[in-house]
Write a protein that holds these residues in place. Structure first.
Motif, PDB file in Angstrom:
ATOM      1  N   LEU A   1      59.296  22.773 -11.635  1.00  0.00           N
ATOM      2  CA  LEU A   1      59.371  21.825 -12.738  1.00  0.00           C
ATOM      3  C   LEU A   1      58.508  22.272 -13.908  1.00  0.00           C
TER       4      LEU A   1
ATOM      5  N   ILE B   1      59.884  23.480 -17.612  1.00  0.00           N
ATOM      6  CA  ILE B   1      59.413  22.862 -18.859  1.00  0.00           C
ATOM      7  C   ILE B   1      58.925  23.920 -19.830  1.00  0.00           C
TER       8      ILE B   1
ATOM      9  N   TYR C   1      60.361  12.461 -19.919  1.00  0.00           N
ATOM     10  CA  TYR C   1      58.912  12.458 -20.099  1.00  0.00           C
ATOM     11  C   TYR C   1      58.250  11.455 -19.153  1.00  0.00           C
TER      12      TYR C   1
ATOM     13  N   CYS D   1      58.253  12.937 -15.638  1.00  0.00           N
ATOM     14  CA  CYS D   1      57.214  13.961 -15.465  1.00  0.00           C
ATOM     15  C   CYS D   1      55.859  13.307 -15.241  1.00  0.00           C
TER      16      CYS D   1
ATOM     17  N   TYR E   1      55.955  11.603 -11.670  1.00  0.00           N
ATOM     18  CA  TYR E   1      55.930  12.602 -10.600  1.00  0.00           C
ATOM     19  C   TYR E   1      54.555  13.248 -10.504  1.00  0.00           C
ATOM     20  N   GLY E   2      54.001  13.626 -11.655  1.00  0.00           N
ATOM     21  CA  GLY E   2      52.689  14.246 -11.656  1.00  0.00           C
ATOM     22  C   GLY E   2      51.605  13.320 -11.128  1.00  0.00           C
TER      23      GLY E   2
ATOM     24  N   CYS F   1      49.956  19.091 -11.548  1.00  0.00           N
ATOM     25  CA  CYS F   1      50.373  17.697 -11.714  1.00  0.00           C
ATOM     26  C   CYS F   1      49.639  17.026 -12.864  1.00  0.00           C
TER      27      CYS F   1
ATOM     28  N   LEU G   1      51.467  17.966 -15.851  1.00  0.00           N
ATOM     29  CA  LEU G   1      52.694  17.189 -16.008  1.00  0.00           C
ATOM     30  C   LEU G   1      52.420  15.805 -16.586  1.00  0.00           C
TER      31      LEU G   1
ATOM     32  N   TYR H   1      51.613  16.329 -20.247  1.00  0.00           N
ATOM     33  CA  TYR H   1      52.853  16.681 -20.962  1.00  0.00           C
ATOM     34  C   TYR H   1      53.712  15.445 -21.179  1.00  0.00           C
ATOM     35  N   GLY H   2      53.944  14.657 -20.120  1.00  0.00           N
ATOM     36  CA  GLY H   2      54.777  13.478 -20.242  1.00  0.00           C
ATOM     37  C   GLY H   2      54.232  12.493 -21.258  1.00  0.00           C
TER      38      GLY H   2
END
Length: 256
Positions: A85, A89, A187, A190, A193-194, A220, A223, A226-227
């Protein structure tokens, strides 16, 4: 302690099921809700999008998985969905920067990724100890015995349930045409999940990298950041678009 029958080959049927259900869910969600969202995205990208995605996801999966597993007591090559993932990205964002593409392009993958993890982690669980995704020892009443007589956290089930929960909330968001699901679902996914996996990583016996954190903690955390950052950027871009004056034909043909 709950004994669980495991077999190394159990991973394959769940992987195939995850791929099949993920593909079907992508088609179903596209036809149901995302057709109008995906068409403008498809018009801005070409085949290079998927090339960059693959060039990021494949090495990302193997580099992250192997960097972790080669530091364990029985070094071996492996792959990681979190690494895939993150790599995807990086590849896609590089493509978007080169092409000048703004906004989210990953909405079509939200349902398939979430469902794929929810189903795929069941395969990790029933594959047992050889899969190397088992949890740390615990005396909690729901501890599972994967064949070595040690009660462990069923971390694979924790992650599967977390992503199934997210998928249910996401589908409700789509059903109600919530903007976060329609426009920024990737987003949000992510970030979720992270965040959930960051928590479960404390319950795994992986080698530590920095203090109490292993490699996947860091991935994570990336992520989650980022999200959050890209979600906020998308919302700001949308607000600016809404505040922009509409061109109304007048005598001097100037926007008002």
């Amino acid at each position: 302690m709950i004994p669980v029958a495991t077999a190394p080959w159990a991973h394959l049927p769940f992987d195939l099921l995850a791929w099949g259900l993920g593909t079907a869910s992508t088609a179903a969600v596209y036809r149901w809700r995302l057709k109008d969202q995906v068409r403008p995205v498809a018009a801005r990208v070409d085949g290079g999008y998927f090339l960059f995605l693959a060039l990021g996801a494949i090495p990302g999966a193997w580099l992250a998985g192997s960097f972790n597993s080669l530091r364990e007591h029985a070094p071996a090559l492996s792959h990681s969905v979190a690494g895939a993932l993150v790599g995807a990205i990086v590849g896609v964002e590089a493509y978007k920067a080169l092409r000048g593409v703004k906004g989210s392009t990953g909405g079509i993958f939200v349902g398939s990724f979430s469902l794929g993890v929810a189903v795929g982690r069941l395969g990790c669980f029933f594959a047992g100890l050889p899969d190397d995704t088992y949890g740390a020892p615990t005396r909690l009443p729901w501890a599972v015995d994967l064949g070595d007589g040690v009660g462990r956290h069923p971390v694979q089930l924790y992650e599967s349930a977390s992503m199934a929960l997210f998928l249910a909330v996401y589908l409700m968001g789509l059903a109600r045409r919530r903007d976060w699901a329609m426009r920024c679902g990737f987003y949000v996914m992510c970030g979720w999940y992270g965040l959930q996996r960051f928590c479960w990583e404390f319950l795994k016996p992986y080698p530590r990298l920095i203090g109490p954190f292993n490699l996947f903690h860091l991935l994570c955390l990336g992520l989650v950041i980022y999200g959050w950052v890209y979600y906020r950027a998308d919302r700001r871009r949308e607000r600016r678009a809404q505040d922009r004056p509409l061109p109304v034909p007048g005598p001097d043909h100037q926007p008002v």
